[in-house]
Design a protein around this motif. Sequence first.
Motif, PDB file in Angstrom:
ATOM      1  N   LEU A 171       0.573  -0.997   0.144  1.00  0.00           N
ATOM      2  CA  LEU A 171      -0.213   0.185  -0.089  1.00  0.00           C
ATOM      3  C   LEU A 171       0.799   0.997  -0.184  1.00  0.00           C
ATOM      4  O   LEU A 171       0.510   2.077  -0.575  1.00  0.00           O
ATOM      5  N   ARG A 172       1.637   1.011   0.740  1.00  0.00           N
ATOM      6  CA  ARG A 172       3.217   2.248   0.218  1.00  0.00           C
ATOM      7  C   ARG A 172       3.457   2.914  -0.991  1.00  0.00           C
ATOM      8  O   ARG A 172       3.434   4.350  -1.011  1.00  0.00           O
ATOM      9  N   GLU A 173       3.852   1.640  -1.003  1.00  0.00           N
ATOM     10  CA  GLU A 173       4.199   1.683  -2.115  1.00  0.00           C
ATOM     11  C   GLU A 173       3.691   1.960  -3.780  1.00  0.00           C
ATOM     12  O   GLU A 173       4.157   2.633  -4.462  1.00  0.00           O
ATOM     13  N   ALA A 174       2.241   1.795  -2.800  1.00  0.00           N
ATOM     14  CA  ALA A 174       1.566   2.860  -4.476  1.00  0.00           C
ATOM     15  C   ALA A 174       1.630   3.616  -3.907  1.00  0.00           C
ATOM     16  O   ALA A 174       0.736   4.611  -5.078  1.00  0.00           O
ATOM     17  N   CYS A 175       1.947   4.411  -3.007  1.00  0.00           N
ATOM     18  CA  CYS A 175       1.528   5.558  -3.032  1.00  0.00           C
ATOM     19  C   CYS A 175       2.859   6.756  -3.009  1.00  0.00           C
ATOM     20  O   CYS A 175       2.575   7.514  -3.125  1.00  0.00           O
ATOM     21  N   LEU A 176       3.343   6.244  -2.865  1.00  0.00           N
ATOM     22  CA  LEU A 176       5.012   6.518  -3.326  1.00  0.00           C
ATOM     23  C   LEU A 176       5.267   7.009  -4.780  1.00  0.00           C
ATOM     24  O   LEU A 176       4.758   6.751  -5.811  1.00  0.00           O
ATOM     25  N   PRO A 177       6.210   8.713  -4.903  1.00  0.00           N
ATOM     26  CA  PRO A 177       6.100   9.197  -6.134  1.00  0.00           C
ATOM     27  C   PRO A 177       6.908   8.111  -7.284  1.00  0.00           C
ATOM     28  O   PRO A 177       7.632   7.189  -6.881  1.00  0.00           O
ATOM     29  N   LYS A 178       6.249   7.867  -8.365  1.00  0.00           N
ATOM     30  CA  LYS A 178       6.925   6.920  -9.587  1.00  0.00           C
ATOM     31  C   LYS A 178       7.866   7.713 -10.287  1.00  0.00           C
ATOM     32  O   LYS A 178       7.269   7.953 -11.412  1.00  0.00           O
TER      33      LYS A 178
END
Length: 251
Positions: free
Chosen positions: A106-113
């Motif tokens: 879930l955290r990874e999905a919210c990180l800037p890409k």
Amino acid sequence: MSDSLVIIPTYNEKENIEKIIRKVFSLAQSFHVLIIDDGSPDGTANIVKQLQNEYDGHLFLEERTGKQGLGTAYIHGFKWALKRAYAYIFEMDADFSHNPDDLLRLREACLPKTENGEPGADLAIGSRYVKGVNVVNWPMGRVLMSYFASMYVRTITRINIQDATAGFKCYRRIVLETIPLNKIKFVGYAFQIEMKYTVIKYGFKVIEVPIIFTDRTEGTSKMSTGIFREAFMGVIQMKVNSWFRNYDRKK
């Protein structure tokens, strides 16, 4: 100092609370944990207090009097988090129906890409239904009720969320700074629906991350017919109220 806070509301979770806390702190990513306990008579808060000696500066406890509802517990936690420097704020149950390992996803999905320039999610939802039906140990009636509740929400609100009642989520800070939290009215299942609907109405990016939901094996479920009734009627009320609200971002 962690940039991520996991909020876990509790009421009579003595069988689960120590195990869930230790599991979160065992993850590769550093998380802080905030327990919001509504006066559990089984001593849940006392267990947390003992663990605070071990996890000083990482484990926090807010005690409230009486059962005030899931929604008010999370609003309390959101406001607590916003007074501090957390960038990612999570909702999670104490009973292991939400796998703590999925906090990382879930955290990874919210990180800037940064690789492709595409921004991450503003809200990542741990979704039971985005890829089929991923529920373990629920009676079929409960599965159908939950699945069709999300279908009902989509029909009334026109939001494209497969798991509208999901309670496993990661918010970027800007979302909770923008939403007028004092205007979130519902306290049960409808709270989860209202938060998603409001996030989308404010134009934030929402992503559903597939998870496997496993029903609790210890402790007692807090689900009731009153909670479902609030959700059923609340969706219609929420939709009507939205016609008279301004969702322009002010921050």
